[in-house]
Design an enzyme around this catalytic site. Sequence first.
Site, PDB file in Angstrom:
ATOM      1  N   PRO A 137      27.208  18.969 -33.122  1.00 53.36           N
ATOM      2  CA  PRO A 137      26.155  18.650 -32.573  1.00 53.36           C
ATOM      3  C   PRO A 137      24.977  20.147 -31.512  1.00 53.36           C
ATOM      4  N   TYR A 161      31.564  15.910 -40.928  1.00 49.19           N
ATOM      5  CA  TYR A 161      31.993  14.879 -41.199  1.00 49.19           C
ATOM      6  C   TYR A 161      31.462  14.321 -42.903  1.00 49.19           C
ATOM      7  N   GLY A 220      11.754  24.333 -42.768  1.00 55.58           N
ATOM      8  CA  GLY A 220      11.839  25.182 -41.740  1.00 55.58           C
ATOM      9  C   GLY A 220      10.431  25.219 -40.550  1.00 55.58           C
ATOM     10  N   ARG A 276      12.862  16.130 -53.043  1.00 54.59           N
ATOM     11  CA  ARG A 276      12.722  14.710 -53.835  1.00 54.59           C
ATOM     12  C   ARG A 276      12.128  15.039 -55.279  1.00 54.59           C
ATOM     13  N   ARG A 322      16.641  10.207 -34.478  1.00 47.28           N
ATOM     14  CA  ARG A 322      16.649   9.787 -35.800  1.00 47.28           C
ATOM     15  C   ARG A 322      18.338   9.064 -34.805  1.00 47.28           C
ATOM     16  N   THR A 328      10.154  23.502 -38.059  1.00 45.36           N
ATOM     17  CA  THR A 328      11.253  22.639 -37.114  1.00 45.36           C
ATOM     18  C   THR A 328      12.451  22.727 -36.980  1.00 45.36           C
ATOM     19  N   GLY A 329      13.096  22.752 -35.736  1.00 43.92           N
ATOM     20  CA  GLY A 329      14.545  22.214 -35.194  1.00 43.92           C
ATOM     21  C   GLY A 329      14.956  23.557 -36.028  1.00 43.92           C
ATOM     22  N   ASP A 332       7.558  18.177 -51.146  1.00 39.93           N
ATOM     23  CA  ASP A 332       9.228  17.541 -51.173  1.00 39.93           C
ATOM     24  C   ASP A 332       9.998  17.337 -52.478  1.00 39.93           C
TER      25      ASP A 332
HETATM   26  C1  HXC Z   1      17.563   2.006 -41.723  1.00 37.76           C
HETATM   27  C2  HXC Z   1      15.386   2.824 -42.444  1.00 37.76           C
HETATM   28  C3  HXC Z   1      15.168   3.335 -41.612  1.00 37.76           C
HETATM   29  C4  HXC Z   1      15.979   3.244 -40.093  1.00 37.76           C
HETATM   30  C5  HXC Z   1      13.723   4.312 -42.180  1.00 37.76           C
HETATM   31  N1  HXC Z   1      14.229   3.902 -43.008  1.00 37.76           N
HETATM   32  N2  HXC Z   1      14.217   4.671 -41.005  1.00 37.76           N
HETATM   33  N3  HXC Z   1      16.117   2.143 -42.574  1.00 37.76           N
HETATM   34  N4  HXC Z   1      17.249   2.337 -40.064  1.00 37.76           N
HETATM   35  N5  HXC Z   1      16.364   3.989 -39.343  1.00 37.76           N
HETATM   36  C6  HXC Z   1      14.403   2.425 -44.346  1.00 37.76           C
HETATM   37  C7  HXC Z   1      13.083   1.804 -44.291  1.00 37.76           C
HETATM   38  O1  HXC Z   1      12.655   1.001 -43.862  1.00 37.76           O
HETATM   39  C8  HXC Z   1      12.684   2.389 -46.070  1.00 37.76           C
HETATM   40  O2  HXC Z   1      13.302   1.542 -46.801  1.00 37.76           O
HETATM   41  C9  HXC Z   1      13.457   3.813 -46.398  1.00 37.76           C
HETATM   42  O3  HXC Z   1      14.018   3.561 -45.321  1.00 37.76           O
HETATM   43  C10 HXC Z   1      12.477   4.655 -46.304  1.00 37.76           C
HETATM   44  O4  HXC Z   1      11.556   4.882 -45.519  1.00 37.76           O
HETATM   45  P1  HXC Z   1      10.564   5.839 -45.153  1.00 37.76           P
HETATM   46  O5  HXC Z   1      10.437   5.519 -43.960  1.00 37.76           O
HETATM   47  O6  HXC Z   1       9.766   4.843 -46.676  1.00 37.76           O
HETATM   48  O7  HXC Z   1      10.572   7.514 -45.866  1.00 37.76           O
HETATM   49  P2  HXC Z   1      10.766   8.306 -45.182  1.00 37.76           P
HETATM   50  O8  HXC Z   1       8.504   8.567 -44.883  1.00 37.76           O
HETATM   51  O9  HXC Z   1      10.368   9.265 -46.972  1.00 37.76           O
HETATM   52  O10 HXC Z   1      11.217   8.862 -44.072  1.00 37.76           O
HETATM   53  C11 HXC Z   1      12.601   9.498 -45.027  1.00 37.76           C
HETATM   54  C12 HXC Z   1      13.585   9.138 -43.248  1.00 37.76           C
HETATM   55  C13 HXC Z   1      12.970   9.728 -41.974  1.00 37.76           C
HETATM   56  C14 HXC Z   1      14.729  10.029 -43.514  1.00 37.76           C
HETATM   57  C15 HXC Z   1      13.537   7.522 -43.377  1.00 37.76           C
HETATM   58  O11 HXC Z   1      13.541   9.650 -40.704  1.00 37.76           O
HETATM   59  C16 HXC Z   1      12.462  11.349 -42.168  1.00 37.76           C
HETATM   60  O12 HXC Z   1      11.355  11.689 -42.399  1.00 37.76           O
HETATM   61  N6  HXC Z   1      13.494  11.784 -41.600  1.00 37.76           N
HETATM   62  C17 HXC Z   1      13.461  13.265 -41.784  1.00 37.76           C
HETATM   63  C18 HXC Z   1      13.469  14.518 -41.057  1.00 37.76           C
HETATM   64  C19 HXC Z   1      15.168  14.157 -40.374  1.00 37.76           C
HETATM   65  O13 HXC Z   1      16.002  12.566 -40.697  1.00 37.76           O
HETATM   66  N7  HXC Z   1      15.802  14.799 -39.386  1.00 37.76           N
HETATM   67  C20 HXC Z   1      17.431  14.511 -38.866  1.00 37.76           C
HETATM   68  C21 HXC Z   1      18.325  15.557 -39.751  1.00 37.76           C
HETATM   69  S1  HXC Z   1      19.385  15.282 -38.657  1.00 37.76           S
HETATM   70  P3  HXC Z   1      12.453   0.038 -47.956  1.00 37.76           P
HETATM   71  O14 HXC Z   1      13.459  -0.931 -48.145  1.00 37.76           O
HETATM   72  O15 HXC Z   1      11.654  -1.140 -46.380  1.00 37.76           O
HETATM   73  O16 HXC Z   1      11.304   0.455 -48.264  1.00 37.76           O
HETATM   74  C22 HXC Z   1      21.350  14.897 -39.334  1.00 37.76           C
HETATM   75  C23 HXC Z   1      22.298  15.741 -38.289  1.00 37.76           C
HETATM   76  C24 HXC Z   1      24.075  15.217 -39.192  1.00 37.76           C
HETATM   77  O17 HXC Z   1      20.710  14.971 -40.961  1.00 37.76           O
HETATM   78  C25 HXC Z   1      24.350  15.278 -38.258  1.00 37.76           C
HETATM   79  C26 HXC Z   1      24.821  15.111 -36.667  1.00 37.76           C
HETATM   80  C27 HXC Z   1      25.574  16.088 -35.449  1.00 37.76           C
HETATM   81  P1  NAP Z   2      14.585  18.724 -38.380  1.00 37.33           P
HETATM   82  O1  NAP Z   2      14.346  19.012 -37.956  1.00 37.33           O
HETATM   83  O2  NAP Z   2      14.369  16.857 -38.636  1.00 37.33           O
HETATM   84  O3  NAP Z   2      14.973  18.753 -39.723  1.00 37.33           O
HETATM   85  C1  NAP Z   2      14.942  17.811 -41.114  1.00 37.33           C
HETATM   86  C2  NAP Z   2      13.601  18.752 -41.658  1.00 37.33           C
HETATM   87  O4  NAP Z   2      13.876  18.660 -43.042  1.00 37.33           O
HETATM   88  C3  NAP Z   2      12.193  18.846 -41.008  1.00 37.33           C
HETATM   89  O5  NAP Z   2      11.608  19.149 -41.542  1.00 37.33           O
HETATM   90  C4  NAP Z   2      11.533  18.156 -42.437  1.00 37.33           C
HETATM   91  O6  NAP Z   2      10.686  18.179 -42.027  1.00 37.33           O
HETATM   92  C5  NAP Z   2      12.680  18.409 -43.351  1.00 37.33           C
HETATM   93  N1  NAP Z   2      12.258  17.387 -44.789  1.00 37.33           N
HETATM   94  C6  NAP Z   2      13.059  15.866 -44.645  1.00 37.33           C
HETATM   95  N2  NAP Z   2      12.386  15.260 -45.315  1.00 37.33           N
HETATM   96  C7  NAP Z   2      12.166  16.729 -46.526  1.00 37.33           C
HETATM   97  C8  NAP Z   2      11.955  16.665 -47.750  1.00 37.33           C
HETATM   98  N3  NAP Z   2      11.847  15.260 -48.784  1.00 37.33           N
HETATM   99  N4  NAP Z   2      11.092  17.306 -48.819  1.00 37.33           N
HETATM  100  C9  NAP Z   2      11.463  18.080 -47.719  1.00 37.33           C
HETATM  101  N5  NAP Z   2      11.525  18.939 -46.206  1.00 37.33           N
HETATM  102  C10 NAP Z   2      11.829  17.410 -45.771  1.00 37.33           C
HETATM  103  O7  NAP Z   2      16.769  17.745 -37.879  1.00 37.33           O
HETATM  104  P2  NAP Z   2      17.418  19.715 -37.780  1.00 37.33           P
HETATM  105  O8  NAP Z   2      18.411  19.051 -36.801  1.00 37.33           O
HETATM  106  O9  NAP Z   2      16.967  20.471 -37.674  1.00 37.33           O
HETATM  107  O10 NAP Z   2      18.563  19.623 -38.979  1.00 37.33           O
HETATM  108  C11 NAP Z   2      18.249  20.274 -39.708  1.00 37.33           C
HETATM  109  C12 NAP Z   2      19.631  21.069 -40.848  1.00 37.33           C
HETATM  110  O11 NAP Z   2      20.425  20.980 -39.833  1.00 37.33           O
HETATM  111  C13 NAP Z   2      20.258  19.310 -41.392  1.00 37.33           C
HETATM  112  O12 NAP Z   2      20.216  19.694 -42.804  1.00 37.33           O
HETATM  113  C14 NAP Z   2      20.712  18.312 -40.566  1.00 37.33           C
HETATM  114  O13 NAP Z   2      21.049  17.515 -41.640  1.00 37.33           O
HETATM  115  C15 NAP Z   2      21.554  19.434 -40.253  1.00 37.33           C
HETATM  116  N6  NAP Z   2      22.340  19.689 -39.200  1.00 37.33           N
HETATM  117  C16 NAP Z   2      21.429  18.849 -37.708  1.00 37.33           C
HETATM  118  C17 NAP Z   2      22.790  18.926 -36.612  1.00 37.33           C
HETATM  119  C18 NAP Z   2      21.822  18.736 -35.070  1.00 37.33           C
HETATM  120  O14 NAP Z   2      23.023  18.400 -34.235  1.00 37.33           O
HETATM  121  N7  NAP Z   2      20.872  18.671 -35.295  1.00 37.33           N
HETATM  122  C19 NAP Z   2      24.038  18.573 -36.750  1.00 37.33           C
HETATM  123  C20 NAP Z   2      24.784  18.924 -38.420  1.00 37.33           C
HETATM  124  C21 NAP Z   2      23.822  19.409 -39.234  1.00 37.33           C
HETATM  125  P3  NAP Z   2       9.178  16.991 -43.625  1.00 37.33           P
HETATM  126  O15 NAP Z   2       9.518  15.849 -41.959  1.00 37.33           O
HETATM  127  O16 NAP Z   2       8.279  18.009 -42.652  1.00 37.33           O
HETATM  128  O17 NAP Z   2       9.398  17.437 -44.797  1.00 37.33           O
END
Ligand code: HXC
Ligand code: NAP
Length: 290
Positions: free
Chosen positions: A198, A155, A23, A75, A207, A25-26, A73
Amino acid sequence: MNYTEGMLREGSLKGKNILITGGGTGLGRAMGEYFLELGANLVITSRKLEVLEETAKEMMAKSGGKVIPVVCDVRDIEQVESMWAKCIAAFGQIHGVLNNAAGNFISPTERLSANAFNTVLDIVLKGTSQVTLTAGKHWIAEKQPGVFLNIVTTYAWTGSGYVVPSAAAKAGVLALTRSLAVEWAKYGIRSNAIAPGPFPTEGAWSRLLPGDLVKKFDPAKKVPVGRVGVHQELANLAAYLISDFSAYVNGDVITIDGGEWLKGAGEFNNLEMIPQEMWDMMEASRGKKP
Ligand code: HXC
Ligand code: NAP
């Protein structure tokens, strides 16, 4: 009136305490801001306390509601249970849970390590199920009603290359949503999902469209209505689904993507590339004047 404005009437969420994972961000933040505007109090949770505290401060400066930042977290079940205990200590009761936290990145699947795959599965599927189980057990034990709103994506049912762990996990979240909608309805607990197309956010764009990709793949071009989503229109749908106005909506997933996924699915949709002159020629060739 248009889609950039709030839709529900003032006070629609008055007296509701809502937990939003991710909650700070984003989209989670955008939905939370609107819930607050409608009279709710919030707990916002994620891994980064500083981000949560800053967001909570800014949110409260804009509205009369209370916003409590709690690090968790999703997880880690111990962190989830302790976060839930803090929610109850703060508000006594939580009425709705918005499972919004997610992790994602693009990669050819064969390049992923097992840890990379599991990281996304753990945040999205395990995280959502742990929050859901913790809240659901509490509501059932306390004989309180509740509502889950889970953010998936289109998806979840089409699948998608290059985001395979996310697709598998979101499909699981959708199955969880539909299954519990039936099983827990007898306890007064509803479950629904939203599948956004999107919607630009820093977290998703950095990402999923890193570097120059954002210039090469303009997401708006894939959307029949010709644009990406505006946060308020998602917030409007979310507020309705988390409110009592949607009391008869249970077990559904509502897509809000301007027709994006159907455009990709329809066999002949790419015929839009045929120019008018070519249609004229085809019409003429079957003996009809343009
Ligand atoms: C390949 C990757 C990678 C990448 C990380 N890894 N990024 N592998 N390509 N781009 C690998 C790492 O090398 C590591 O593996 C493992 O993943 C864990 O990475 P960490 O950095 O240690 O993990 P962590 O710090 O827990 O971070 C989690 C994360 C990060 C998912 C990697 O991106 C994150 O914190 N994301 C949270 C927010 C987010 O993703 N928001 C977008 C949601 S958008 P190894 O083997 O090296 O240990 C969304 C939209 C959907 O869902 C639909 C859109 C239309
Ligand atoms: P975002 O800002 O990156 O949101 C993801 C949030 O999840 C962050 O606040 C992050 O905060 C939190 N998070 C990640 N790992 C976590 C963990 N292990 N424990 C607790 N919190 C965690 O991206 P967003 O675009 O707003 O995405 C929000 C939702 O919309 C997601 O479910 C995504 O799949 C969905 N979605 C987005 C789009 C789009 O176009 N943006 C489209 C379809 C679906 P911390 O890093 O502080 O943990």
